[in-house]
Write an enzyme that holds these catalytic residues in place. Structure first.
Site, PDB file in Angstrom:
ATOM      1  N   ARG A   1     -16.243   5.694   2.466  1.00  0.00           N
ATOM      2  CA  ARG A   1     -16.407   7.148   2.451  1.00  0.00           C
ATOM      3  C   ARG A   1     -16.509   7.680   1.029  1.00  0.00           C
ATOM      4  O   ARG A   1     -17.135   8.708   0.789  1.00  0.00           O
ATOM      5  CB  ARG A   1     -15.218   7.823   3.147  1.00  0.00           C
ATOM      6  CG  ARG A   1     -15.163   7.608   4.645  1.00  0.00           C
ATOM      7  CD  ARG A   1     -14.031   8.380   5.294  1.00  0.00           C
ATOM      8  NE  ARG A   1     -12.759   7.685   5.209  1.00  0.00           N
ATOM      9  CZ  ARG A   1     -11.706   8.107   4.530  1.00  0.00           C
ATOM     10  NH1 ARG A   1     -11.777   9.238   3.845  1.00  0.00           N
ATOM     11  NH2 ARG A   1     -10.584   7.417   4.523  1.00  0.00           N
TER      12      ARG A   1
ATOM     13  N   ARG B   1      -5.391  15.418   6.570  1.00  0.00           N
ATOM     14  CA  ARG B   1      -5.957  15.301   5.222  1.00  0.00           C
ATOM     15  C   ARG B   1      -6.109  16.667   4.562  1.00  0.00           C
ATOM     16  O   ARG B   1      -5.865  16.805   3.356  1.00  0.00           O
ATOM     17  CB  ARG B   1      -7.310  14.583   5.294  1.00  0.00           C
ATOM     18  CG  ARG B   1      -7.859  14.200   3.932  1.00  0.00           C
ATOM     19  CD  ARG B   1      -9.138  13.395   4.057  1.00  0.00           C
ATOM     20  NE  ARG B   1     -10.258  14.200   4.506  1.00  0.00           N
ATOM     21  CZ  ARG B   1     -11.538  13.848   4.363  1.00  0.00           C
ATOM     22  NH1 ARG B   1     -11.839  12.688   3.811  1.00  0.00           N
ATOM     23  NH2 ARG B   1     -12.507  14.629   4.798  1.00  0.00           N
TER      24      ARG B   1
ATOM     25  N   HIS C   1       0.837  -1.204   0.000  1.00  0.00           N
ATOM     26  CA  HIS C   1       0.000   0.000   0.000  1.00  0.00           C
ATOM     27  C   HIS C   1       0.865   1.244   0.000  1.00  0.00           C
ATOM     28  O   HIS C   1       1.529   1.559   0.991  1.00  0.00           O
ATOM     29  CB  HIS C   1      -0.909   0.011   1.228  1.00  0.00           C
ATOM     30  CG  HIS C   1      -1.967   1.070   1.185  1.00  0.00           C
ATOM     31  ND1 HIS C   1      -3.011   1.052   0.277  1.00  0.00           N
ATOM     32  CD2 HIS C   1      -2.156   2.181   1.944  1.00  0.00           C
ATOM     33  CE1 HIS C   1      -3.796   2.095   0.486  1.00  0.00           C
ATOM     34  NE2 HIS C   1      -3.288   2.808   1.486  1.00  0.00           N
TER      35      HIS C   1
ATOM     36  N   HIS D   1      -5.631  -1.201   6.448  1.00  0.00           N
ATOM     37  CA  HIS D   1      -5.687  -0.729   7.834  1.00  0.00           C
ATOM     38  C   HIS D   1      -6.546  -1.649   8.712  1.00  0.00           C
ATOM     39  O   HIS D   1      -6.014  -2.330   9.570  1.00  0.00           O
ATOM     40  CB  HIS D   1      -6.171   0.721   7.943  1.00  0.00           C
ATOM     41  CG  HIS D   1      -5.372   1.698   7.168  1.00  0.00           C
ATOM     42  ND1 HIS D   1      -4.007   1.844   7.347  1.00  0.00           N
ATOM     43  CD2 HIS D   1      -5.718   2.575   6.184  1.00  0.00           C
ATOM     44  CE1 HIS D   1      -3.556   2.777   6.522  1.00  0.00           C
ATOM     45  NE2 HIS D   1      -4.555   3.227   5.798  1.00  0.00           N
TER      46      HIS D   1
ATOM     47  N   HIS E   1      -9.711   0.847   1.597  1.00  0.00           N
ATOM     48  CA  HIS E   1      -9.511   1.308   2.969  1.00  0.00           C
ATOM     49  C   HIS E   1     -10.751   0.934   3.793  1.00  0.00           C
ATOM     50  O   HIS E   1     -11.870   1.131   3.337  1.00  0.00           O
ATOM     51  CB  HIS E   1      -9.379   2.832   3.027  1.00  0.00           C
ATOM     52  CG  HIS E   1      -8.158   3.386   2.379  1.00  0.00           C
ATOM     53  ND1 HIS E   1      -8.197   4.087   1.198  1.00  0.00           N
ATOM     54  CD2 HIS E   1      -6.858   3.382   2.757  1.00  0.00           C
ATOM     55  CE1 HIS E   1      -6.976   4.495   0.875  1.00  0.00           C
ATOM     56  NE2 HIS E   1      -6.143   4.073   1.804  1.00  0.00           N
TER      57      HIS E   1
ATOM     58  N   GLN F   1       2.724  11.238  -1.779  1.00  0.00           N
ATOM     59  CA  GLN F   1       2.803  11.733  -0.410  1.00  0.00           C
ATOM     60  C   GLN F   1       4.229  11.705   0.140  1.00  0.00           C
ATOM     61  O   GLN F   1       4.500  12.323   1.176  1.00  0.00           O
ATOM     62  CB  GLN F   1       1.836  10.951   0.481  1.00  0.00           C
ATOM     63  CG  GLN F   1       0.382  11.238   0.153  1.00  0.00           C
ATOM     64  CD  GLN F   1      -0.601  10.459   1.009  1.00  0.00           C
ATOM     65  OE1 GLN F   1      -0.239   9.880   2.034  1.00  0.00           O
ATOM     66  NE2 GLN F   1      -1.854  10.425   0.582  1.00  0.00           N
TER      67      GLN F   1
ATOM     68  N   ASP G   1       2.267   3.287   2.791  1.00  0.00           N
ATOM     69  CA  ASP G   1       1.147   4.225   2.790  1.00  0.00           C
ATOM     70  C   ASP G   1       1.577   5.646   2.453  1.00  0.00           C
ATOM     71  O   ASP G   1       1.867   5.974   1.307  1.00  0.00           O
ATOM     72  CB  ASP G   1       0.419   4.139   4.121  1.00  0.00           C
ATOM     73  CG  ASP G   1      -0.953   4.804   4.111  1.00  0.00           C
ATOM     74  OD1 ASP G   1      -1.299   5.442   3.106  1.00  0.00           O
ATOM     75  OD2 ASP G   1      -1.684   4.690   5.105  1.00  0.00           O
TER      76      ASP G   1
ATOM     77  N   HIS H   1     -12.000   3.245  -3.183  1.00  0.00           N
ATOM     78  CA  HIS H   1     -11.194   3.868  -2.140  1.00  0.00           C
ATOM     79  C   HIS H   1     -11.611   3.462  -0.741  1.00  0.00           C
ATOM     80  O   HIS H   1     -10.781   3.058   0.090  1.00  0.00           O
ATOM     81  CB  HIS H   1     -11.247   5.391  -2.282  1.00  0.00           C
ATOM     82  CG  HIS H   1     -10.464   6.130  -1.246  1.00  0.00           C
ATOM     83  ND1 HIS H   1     -10.980   6.452  -0.007  1.00  0.00           N
ATOM     84  CD2 HIS H   1      -9.195   6.603  -1.250  1.00  0.00           C
ATOM     85  CE1 HIS H   1     -10.071   7.102   0.699  1.00  0.00           C
ATOM     86  NE2 HIS H   1      -8.979   7.213  -0.029  1.00  0.00           N
TER      87      HIS H   1
END
Length: 449
Positions: free
Chosen positions: A205, A77, A51, A265, A228, A56, A316, A202
Site C-alpha cells: 500500500r 486507522r 513487531h 501478519h 506488512h 500506539q 504491534d 511498509h
C-alpha cells in the site's frame, strides 16, 4: 567470568537441571553447563517481540467505542492518524519507555521497532531526519531492552502508487530522503548495546514493487527486511484489482522473498502462497492480540507449520503487552477455527513449549538477534520463573510452560535478564512508575486538545 545458576533451564535439546551459565564481558553466553550447581529460579529464553509500533501504546483503550458506521481496521486507522498528529519527539520517547518496560516485565527481551513516525506534525523532516529514531534508541537504552530498529519506507497511500492522505504526512519519504533516514538511524543505534538494524518497506500500500527492490538493496549483509502483507481483505482485493495478484503472490513473483524477510501478519495468505514463503525460509510475524483487536482475521497457522513455516510474535499496536497472551491467542484462534485442542503442538508434545521455542527461533531470525535460545554465543537474555508460584505446583518441565501460557494470572515471571543484567526484579521494571506518570501527563495534554 561471571556466572548465573538455575534450578532448571530450557535448552534447545530440552529441560536440564542445575544449569550454570557463564557470561563474557559483553553479556553473551560463553558456556552452558548442566548438572552443575543448583539455583533458585527456572530459566527460559527471553522472547523476541518482532513487531512493535511503540507510540500506539498511548492509544490503548481509546478505540473501543463504536462509530456510526461499521468499524474496521480502516476506521481505526483514521483515529490513529488523529492521535499521532499531536505527538512530539519527547512524547514518543516517553511512550516507548513505558512500552519497553512493560515488554520486559512480560517476558520480551528484544523488540523489533517497525518505526514509521519520522517527521514533525506538519510533515516536515526534523533537522536530524533520524530524531525520532534516536528517541526510540534512548527509550531502549533506558529500559535495557535489546532493540532491532526497522526504519520504515512509506511513500504512497494505496497499492499502485496512489497519493498519500494528509494523515500519513509524518511517515512519508522519497527514496533519497529514506536513504538519509537509514544512515541517520544507523548512527542513532551505533553505540547502543545489543542493538541490530533492518529495513522495512511498509507494505504494497505504501511502496511499489520497484521501490521495495531499491529499499532491499540498501540492506547490508545480515540486516533483515520486514513488510506488512495481506493483513486485510480490502488490501488483498485492491492488490488483485491493481496488480493482478494478491500481495504475497506479488512479492514472491517479484523474487523478493528469502530468509532475510519477515512478512508481518500474512493473515489472508493462501495455503500455496504460505507454502512458498516457508520454502523460501522467510518468517511470518504474527500479532494475534492486535489482529483480534482490529478484526483482521485468523492466520492459518496449522497448515503453515505443517509446511515447515517459521513464525514469531509481536505486540504491534501494543493495546495489551503480554508475551503469554500473544502465544495463547494464536493457539486459541486455531482451536476455534479447527474445533480441536492443542492445535500447534506436535503429537504427544507440549503446546506451551512448541509455541515458545518456535517464537524464540523465528523471532531471533527476523530480528537479526544472533543464536536463538540459551546457547553459547547468544545474549544472556532470560525469563526467570518462580518454581514456588502456585501455577507451577506439582509441575515440572513442559508442564510449567503450559501453565505459564494458559493458566498464569500474573506473578509467575519473577526476574528478567538482558545481556546478563537484571532488568526486572520481583516482576517490576524499575522505570515503570516514573514512565506511567510521564505518559499520563502526555495523554492528559493530548486528549484535552
Amino acid at each position: 567470568m561471571r556466572k548465573l545458576v538455575f534450578s532448571e533451564a530450557l535448552l534447545p535439546e530440552g529441560w536440564r537441571r542445575d544449569v550454570r551459565v557463564e557470561l563474557d564481558a559483553e553479556g553473551r553466553i560463553a558456556a552452558v553447563v548442566p548438572d552443575s550447581e543448583p539455583g533458585r529460579f527456572i530459566a527460559v529464553p527471553g522472547l523476541p517481540n518482532l513487531h512493535s509500533h511503540a507510540f500506539q501504546r498511548g492509544m490503548a483503550g481509546l478505540t473501543e467505542h463504536a462509530g456510526e458506521s461499521e468499524d474496521s481496521f480502516w476506521t481505526w486507522r483514521e483515529l490513529m492518524y488523529r492521535f499521532l498528529a499531536h505527538l512530539t519527539p519527547g512524547d514518543v520517547e516517553a511512550i516507548a519507555t513505558l512500552a519497553y518496560a512493560e515488554m520486559l516485565e512480560a517476558g520480551f527481551t528484544r523488540v523489533g521497532e517497525f518505526h514509521y513516525l519520522h517527521h514533525a506534525a506538519d510533515g516536515a523532516p526534523h533537522a536530524d531526519r533520524a530524531e525520532m529514531a534516536a528517541r526510540i534508541a534512548s527509550a531502549a537504552d533506558a529500559t535495557g531492552i535489546n532493540l532491532t530498529l526497522l526504519p520504515c519506507f512509506y511513500a504512497h497511500g494505496e497499492i499502485g502508487g496512489a497519493p498519500p492522505v494528509p494523515g500519513q504526512r509524518r511517515f512519508l519519504n522519497d527514496l533519497d530522503g529514506y536513504a538519509s533516514l537509514v544512515e541517520g538511524s544507523r548512527r542513532a543505534i551505533a553505540d547502543l548495546p545489543g542493538a541490530a538494524f533492518g529495513l522495512a518497506p511498509h507494505s504494497l500500500r505504501a511502496a511499489t514493487i520497484e521501490e521495495i527492490r531499491v529499499v532491499a538493496a540498501m540492506a547490508r549483509p545480515g540486516e533483515p527486511l520486514h513488510i506488512h502483507a495481506a493483513e486485510q481483505v480490502k488490501e488483498v482485493e485492491a492488490s488483485v484489482r491493481i496488480l493482478g495478484r494478491p500481495p504475497i503472490a506479488a512479492l514472491l513473483e517479484a523474487g523478493l522473498i528469502d530468509p532475510r524477510w519477515c512478512l508481518i501478519h500474512a493473515t489472508h495468505g493462501t495455503e500455496p502462497e504460505l507454502a512458498r514463503v516457508a520454502e523460501a525460509g522467510a518468517v511470518v510475524g504474527l500479532c494475534p492480540v492486535t489482529e483480534s483487536n482490529l478484526g483482521d482475521g485468523i492466520f492459518p497457522a496449522v497448515a503453515y507449520r505443517a509446511a515447515g513455516g517459521r513464525f514469531g510474535v509481536g505486540t504491534d499496536s501494543n493495546v495489551l503487552i503480554s508475551a503469554t497472551a500473544e502465544l495463547r491467542t494464536l493457539e486459541y484462534s486455531q482451536r476455534l477455527t479447527r474445533r480441536t485442542r492443542n492445535a500447534l503442538a506436535p503429537r504427544g508434545g507440549s503446546t506451551g513449549r512448541a509455541l515458545w521455542q518456535a517464537a524464540v527461533e523465528g523471532g531471533a531470525q527476523a530480528l537479526a538477534a544472533g543464536p536463538a535460545g540459551i546457547v553459547r554465543g547468544a545474549y544472556a537474555d532470560f525469563v526467570l520463573l518462580d518454581p514456588t508460584h502456585p501455577v507451577f505446583a506439582a509441575r515440572e518441565g513442559d508442564r510449567r510452560l503450559d501453565s505459564l501460557l494458559f493458566a498464569s494470572r500474573g506473578g509467575a515471571i519473577r526476574e528478567v535478564w538482558v545481556r546478563g543484567a537484571r532488568v526486572v526484579e520481583d516482576g517490576i521494571h524499575p522505570l515503570r512508575a516514573a514512565a506511567e506518570r510521564r505518559v499520563g501527563a502526555v495523554l492528559a495534554r493530548i486528549l484535552a486538545a
